[in-house]
Design an enzyme around this catalytic site. Structure first.
Site, mmCIF file in Angstrom:
data_model
loop_
_atom_site.group_PDB
_atom_site.id
_atom_site.type_symbol
_atom_site.label_atom_id
_atom_site.label_comp_id
_atom_site.label_asym_id
_atom_site.label_seq_id
_atom_site.Cartn_x
_atom_site.Cartn_y
_atom_site.Cartn_z
ATOM 1 N N CYS A 134 89.498 32.676 29.757
ATOM 2 C CA CYS A 134 90.703 32.851 29.616
ATOM 3 C C CYS A 134 91.208 34.293 29.209
ATOM 4 O O CYS A 134 90.458 34.914 28.466
ATOM 5 C CB CYS A 134 91.345 31.715 28.805
ATOM 6 S SG CYS A 134 90.844 30.096 29.184
ATOM 7 N N ARG A 183 88.571 38.982 34.774
ATOM 8 C CA ARG A 183 87.619 38.213 33.836
ATOM 9 C C ARG A 183 87.352 36.979 34.205
ATOM 10 O O ARG A 183 86.353 36.224 33.827
ATOM 11 C CB ARG A 183 88.595 37.947 32.468
ATOM 12 C CG ARG A 183 89.056 39.101 31.742
ATOM 13 C CD ARG A 183 90.111 38.734 30.630
ATOM 14 N NE ARG A 183 89.658 37.925 29.736
ATOM 15 C CZ ARG A 183 89.275 38.252 28.404
ATOM 16 N NH1 ARG A 183 89.005 39.560 28.222
ATOM 17 N NH2 ARG A 183 88.815 37.352 27.772
ATOM 18 N N TRP A 229 90.355 29.664 32.479
ATOM 19 C CA TRP A 229 89.010 29.324 33.006
ATOM 20 C C TRP A 229 88.699 28.160 32.451
ATOM 21 O O TRP A 229 88.441 27.959 31.040
ATOM 22 C CB TRP A 229 88.185 30.460 32.690
ATOM 23 C CG TRP A 229 86.817 30.511 33.299
ATOM 24 C CD1 TRP A 229 86.243 30.855 34.565
ATOM 25 C CD2 TRP A 229 85.673 29.843 32.645
ATOM 26 N NE1 TRP A 229 84.969 30.544 34.554
ATOM 27 C CE2 TRP A 229 84.548 30.111 33.598
ATOM 28 C CE3 TRP A 229 85.293 29.182 31.369
ATOM 29 C CZ2 TRP A 229 83.343 29.465 33.136
ATOM 30 C CZ3 TRP A 229 84.096 28.748 31.079
ATOM 31 C CH2 TRP A 229 83.073 29.087 32.036
ATOM 32 N N LYS A 257 71.544 38.483 40.696
ATOM 33 C CA LYS A 257 72.679 38.936 41.550
ATOM 34 C C LYS A 257 72.844 38.199 42.676
ATOM 35 O O LYS A 257 73.952 37.786 43.210
ATOM 36 C CB LYS A 257 72.422 40.413 41.942
ATOM 37 C CG LYS A 257 72.440 41.413 40.778
ATOM 38 C CD LYS A 257 73.755 41.780 40.632
ATOM 39 C CE LYS A 257 74.292 41.105 39.235
ATOM 40 N NZ LYS A 257 74.081 41.645 37.912
ATOM 41 N N LYS A 296 84.056 37.291 33.560
ATOM 42 C CA LYS A 296 83.395 38.888 33.580
ATOM 43 C C LYS A 296 82.981 38.803 31.941
ATOM 44 O O LYS A 296 81.898 39.088 31.881
ATOM 45 C CB LYS A 296 84.260 39.818 33.687
ATOM 46 C CG LYS A 296 84.037 41.322 33.575
ATOM 47 C CD LYS A 296 82.898 41.811 34.299
ATOM 48 C CE LYS A 296 82.627 42.960 34.018
ATOM 49 N NZ LYS A 296 81.247 43.265 34.827
HETATM 50 O O1 M6R Z 1 79.726 41.710 28.558
HETATM 51 P P1 M6R Z 1 78.230 41.458 28.453
HETATM 52 O O2 M6R Z 1 77.303 42.436 28.894
HETATM 53 O O3 M6R Z 1 78.094 40.764 27.035
HETATM 54 O O4 M6R Z 1 77.958 39.895 29.507
HETATM 55 C C1 M6R Z 1 76.819 39.271 29.656
HETATM 56 C C2 M6R Z 1 76.518 38.166 30.745
HETATM 57 O O5 M6R Z 1 77.670 37.665 30.746
HETATM 58 C C3 M6R Z 1 76.502 39.542 32.142
HETATM 59 O O6 M6R Z 1 75.831 40.282 32.076
HETATM 60 C C4 M6R Z 1 76.692 38.560 33.224
HETATM 61 O O7 M6R Z 1 75.228 37.942 33.460
HETATM 62 C C5 M6R Z 1 76.875 39.283 34.429
HETATM 63 N N1 M6R Z 1 78.184 39.006 35.090
HETATM 64 C C6 M6R Z 1 75.771 39.413 35.467
HETATM 65 O O8 M6R Z 1 76.069 40.083 36.719
#
Ligand code: M6R
Length: 590
Positions: free
Chosen positions: A2, A27, A71, A467, A585
């Site tokens: 959210c 996000r 979300w 990925k 995100k």
């Molecule tokens: O903002 P952050 O690096 O803490 O986020 C951690 C994960 O949520 C983030 O890396 C997530 O796994 C990615 N969307 C993967 O591509």
């Protein structure tokens, strides 16, 4: 996750809210809504399941407004569950989770309250309505004291036209100012297109937007807070064509250059004592950042300077780790707002550990929490899938590892000098993209795939698989190359794609054995290596030559073809790699 926005503006308040919501879209969300408060005290709402663009229509009048991208956590995505939620004189948007909402709702139902949504958030606006005796901020303080869990809130009250009250505990919130407009918002990147000046809001604080931004503590005392000017690198990016993910992969060399320049200008003296005396190094992160942390642990383990423990933040929090005042805790987070990583860092801090943060978002919660912050400087990353931030995280972590080796042993590891070659070598990696594109086309109908790697190649295998799962919505798993025959080999059948990463000379033959085993069972095999010899001697169906760099640095490069492959596969499968299904995100709830 959210996202919330609050805006005070005499002109075009509705339009400003909508454009801020569009900046929050990255996000991840499933519904959106706005509420505006007119000068005469009328609250008008528009909220819909689906995209922010569904809110377009005749502008809603009003000089103060709040907005939300939702979300779903409590209750499915629907018009009713979308925020803002209203009760009596109040309208509210919420990011976070109210853990005691069921008990609070029970209490309100007994008093005859009627709820229109299944959300936890709606109880807050009802509580406000009950607590209100004419003091807007006072009622908000009273209600917040009853909430367990996390929240960032923005609230309108019909008795206070031209004002917004906001509060924060455990979910991100920042205030901003521009000519003729004041804001509160969930994150810095989303606010940077709108505001010229920013001011952080800390946990437990309250904000009142009216003719100015005023910040208060939990007792209602005003706190002096200064604003900083938005830096150019904080401004949200845009792409002329293609997807953000494609653009962000193309930006990897530039991100690495900027990151390295920043690192070389960073004074590590403030953490010298902690690093020199560190008994243990802990590193915690989530998702992609966790894979970067695994590579950090590998590179440090090779130098044998001290014990290194690497774990996902969500596990660290509940494992009662033996962390103490002689330890250094490294938290890695692109957004700097990931709830589990923040909580893990708070736990480490409470045990007396020295905290180092690696973040891409200046002024994020993590960067303010740690004792020493390393800025990644990868530039805004909008696509949900992390790409350039991963390469930059690895570079920061390797640089930090080199500093640690220096403080412990008195000299830098030999590979430190080769860090400066990474941007150019990353560009050379683009030479593999034609092959990766063709592979994506060939594998478009695959039901799943494996990624194998031994030692330092294993985190890259995990990241390649993540990925593909994330943006191509395909089953994919990363394994240590020697582990497959302990169970997962059963999934390999005719045509099943298996990628193998092989960048360690001492392990070329071992990884080749694993490839031969899956090929013998019908797998379609792809080998990535920098060694012409390893490739020419391999049984792999498809061979991808990586540029050369010294061994420990390969994770920064060998992931690039995999990032590109996943992106192409996603596009060819008709998906939007920037907005993967169900994902956000910035994961600001536990
Ligand atoms: O903002 P952050 O690096 O803490 O986020 C951690 C994960 O949520 C983030 O890396 C997530 O796994 C990615 N969307 C993967 O591509």
């Amino acid at each position: 996750m959210c996202g919330i926005i609050g805006c005070i503006s005499r002109e075009n308040c509705y339009e400003k809210l909508l454009s801020s919501l569009a900046r929050l879209e990255y996000r991840g969300y499933d519904s959106a809504g706005v509420c505006l408060l007119s000068d005469s005290g009328t609250l008008r709402v528009r909220k819909k399941k689906g995209y922010v663009s569904n809110l377009a229509g005749k502008p809603i009048p009003g000089g103060a407004g709040i907005g939300h991208t939702r979300w779903a956590t409590h209750g499915k995505p629907s018009d009713e569950n979308a925020h803002p939620h209203l009760c009596g004189k109040f309208a509210l948007v919420h990011n976070g989770i109210i853990e005691n909402y069921a008990a609070l709702k029970e209490e309100l139902l007994v008093q005859g309250d009627v709820f229109l949504s299944e959300t936890d958030s709606e109880v807050i606006v009802h509580l406000l309505s009950h607590a209100y005796r004419g003091d807007f901020l006072g009622a908000l303080r009273e209600v917040c004291a009853r909430l367990c869990g996390s929240y960032a809130l923005a609230v309108l009250c019909a008795d206070y036209p031209g004002q917004i009250a906001a509060a924060r505990r455990g979910s991100p919130l920042v205030a901003g100012a521009a000519k003729g407009a004041l804001y509160v918002c969930s994150d810095v990147p989303a606010l940077c297109g709108e505001a010229e000046f920013l001011c952080p809001v800390e946990d437990g604080e309250f904000v009142l937007l009216s003719d100015a931004v005023r910040v208060f503590d939990g007792q209602g005392r005003q706190i002096e807070r200064s604003f900083t000017r938005v830096k150019s690198e904080q401004r949200a990016a845009s792409v002329a064509e293609g997807t953000f993910m494609q653009a962000e992969i193309a930006q990897v060399p530039r991100a690495l250059r900027d990151t390295l320049e920043g690192l070389e200008g960073t004074d590590f003296a403030p953490c010298a004592r902690a690093l020199r005396g560190a008994k243990r190094i802990w590193c915690a992160a989530c998702g992609t950042a966790y894979h970067a942390a695994l590579s950090f642990a590998d590179v440090l383990a090779e130098k044998g300077v001290c014990d290194v423990f690497c774990t996902t933040s969500s596990e660290f929090r509940y494992k009662t780790p033996l962390i103490g005042a002689e330890d250094v805790f490294v938290a890695v987070s692109q957004s700097g707002e990931t709830a589990d990583t923040l909580e893990a860092a708070r736990l480490a801090k409470s045990r007396g550990a020295f905290l180092i943060g690696i973040t891409n978002v200046a002024d994020s919660s993590l960067s303010r929490l740690v004792h020493f912050n390393i800025a990644m400087r990868a530039g805004p990353e909008i696509a949900v899938a992390a790409t350039k931030s991963y390469n930059a995280q690895l570079l920061c972590l390797f640089y930090l590892a080199a500093q640690l080796v220096f403080f412990k042993k008195g000299s830098f590891p030999l590979w430190k000098g080769e860090l400066r070659l990474l941007p150019e070598r990353a560009e050379e990696c683009f030479g593999t993209f034609g092959q990766m594109s063709a592979l994506a086309a060939k594998l478009i109908s695959a039901k799943g795939m494996f990624f194998l790697g031994r030692n330092a190649d294993f985190p890259t295998a995990l990241e390649g698989a993540l990925k593909v799962r994330e943006i191509a919505c395909l089953f994919a798993e990363g394994y240590p190359a020697g582990e497959l025959k302990h169970g997962s080999l059963a999934l390999v059948e005719e045509g099943f794609p298996v990628f193998a990463l092989s960048t360690r000379e001492a392990l070329f033959a071992k990884t080749e054995n694993a490839l031969a085993e899956v090929r013998a069972r019908g797998a379609y095999t792809i080998l990535l290596s920098q060694s012409e010899q390893a490739l020419s001697q391999s049984c792999a169906h498809c061979k991808v030559l990586l540029p050369k760099i010294c061994a420990p640095l390969y994770p920064v490069l060998s992931v690039l073809p995999l990032q590109y492959f996943a992106c192409r596969l996603s596009l060819l499968r008709g998906m939007d790699p920037d907005k993967p299904r169900n994902l956000a995100k910035s994961v600001t709830v536990e």
